[in-house]
Design a protein around this motif. Structure first.
Motif, mmCIF file in Angstrom:
data_model
loop_
_atom_site.group_PDB
_atom_site.id
_atom_site.type_symbol
_atom_site.label_atom_id
_atom_site.label_comp_id
_atom_site.label_asym_id
_atom_site.label_seq_id
_atom_site.Cartn_x
_atom_site.Cartn_y
_atom_site.Cartn_z
ATOM 1 N N ASN A 1 0.858 -1.176 0.000
ATOM 2 C CA ASN A 1 0.000 0.000 0.000
ATOM 3 C C ASN A 1 0.903 1.238 0.000
ATOM 4 O O ASN A 1 1.621 1.481 0.967
ATOM 5 C CB ASN A 1 -0.903 -0.002 1.235
ATOM 6 C CG ASN A 1 -1.853 1.163 1.268
ATOM 7 O OD1 ASN A 1 -1.628 2.193 0.645
ATOM 8 N ND2 ASN A 1 -2.928 1.006 2.004
ATOM 9 N N GLN B 1 1.134 3.771 3.016
ATOM 10 C CA GLN B 1 1.974 3.466 4.173
ATOM 11 C C GLN B 1 3.372 4.050 3.985
ATOM 12 O O GLN B 1 3.979 4.557 4.921
ATOM 13 C CB GLN B 1 2.065 1.958 4.386
ATOM 14 C CG GLN B 1 0.754 1.347 4.800
ATOM 15 C CD GLN B 1 0.811 -0.166 4.832
ATOM 16 O OE1 GLN B 1 1.614 -0.795 4.162
ATOM 17 N NE2 GLN B 1 -0.060 -0.754 5.634
ATOM 18 N N SER C 1 3.017 7.998 4.204
ATOM 19 C CA SER C 1 2.785 8.493 5.564
ATOM 20 C C SER C 1 4.010 8.272 6.451
ATOM 21 O O SER C 1 4.302 9.081 7.318
ATOM 22 C CB SER C 1 1.547 7.856 6.183
ATOM 23 O OG SER C 1 1.699 6.461 6.271
ATOM 24 N N SER C 2 4.760 7.193 6.212
ATOM 25 C CA SER C 2 5.961 6.975 7.017
ATOM 26 C C SER C 2 7.045 7.988 6.659
ATOM 27 O O SER C 2 7.869 8.342 7.485
ATOM 28 C CB SER C 2 6.489 5.545 6.849
ATOM 29 O OG SER C 2 6.992 5.354 5.547
#
Length: 114
Positions: free
Chosen positions: A68, A71, A74-75
């Protein structure tokens, strides 16, 4: 057809896409369902469709890589940029046997504009 009608889906996820194989014609029929969040914006509001295109890019990315992309984004606490390091990281996680034009299409769809 949905965008040609001036409608933005606004909730394009894997769960909202149905793919049927039509054996007689040897073709795939793709349907987008769940228009609960859809919004009519008119044909002249092409910028409004960008959210659907970004979502489609993310779906393709996960389909081909198994990861995804949200992920990863956002990280990294960053948006996608055309020449950014994050874009290179996303590209490197796509399968190496994927044609470069397909990889580029996926990343271009995911790219934030504006």
């Amino acid at each position: 057809e949905i965008h040609a009608s001036g409608v933005v889906h606004k909730n394009l996820t894997a769960e909202n896409i149905i793919v049927n194989f039509i054996k007689d014609n040897a073709v795939f029929l793709v349907k987008v369902i769940d228009l609960g969040l859809a919004q009519v914006v008119g044909e002249s509001s092409s910028g409004c469709f960008q959210t659907d295109l970004e979502s489609l890019g993310s779906l393709f990315y996960e389909l081909f890589s198994g990861i995804n992309p949200l992920q990863i984004v956002s990280s990294a606490n960053a948006g996608l940029t055309k020449d950014g390091i994050l874009n290179e990281q996303l590209y490197s996680l796509l399968p190496s046997n994927l044609p470069p034009c397909v990889s580029s299409l996926i990343l271009n769809l995911m790219e934030k504009r504006g």
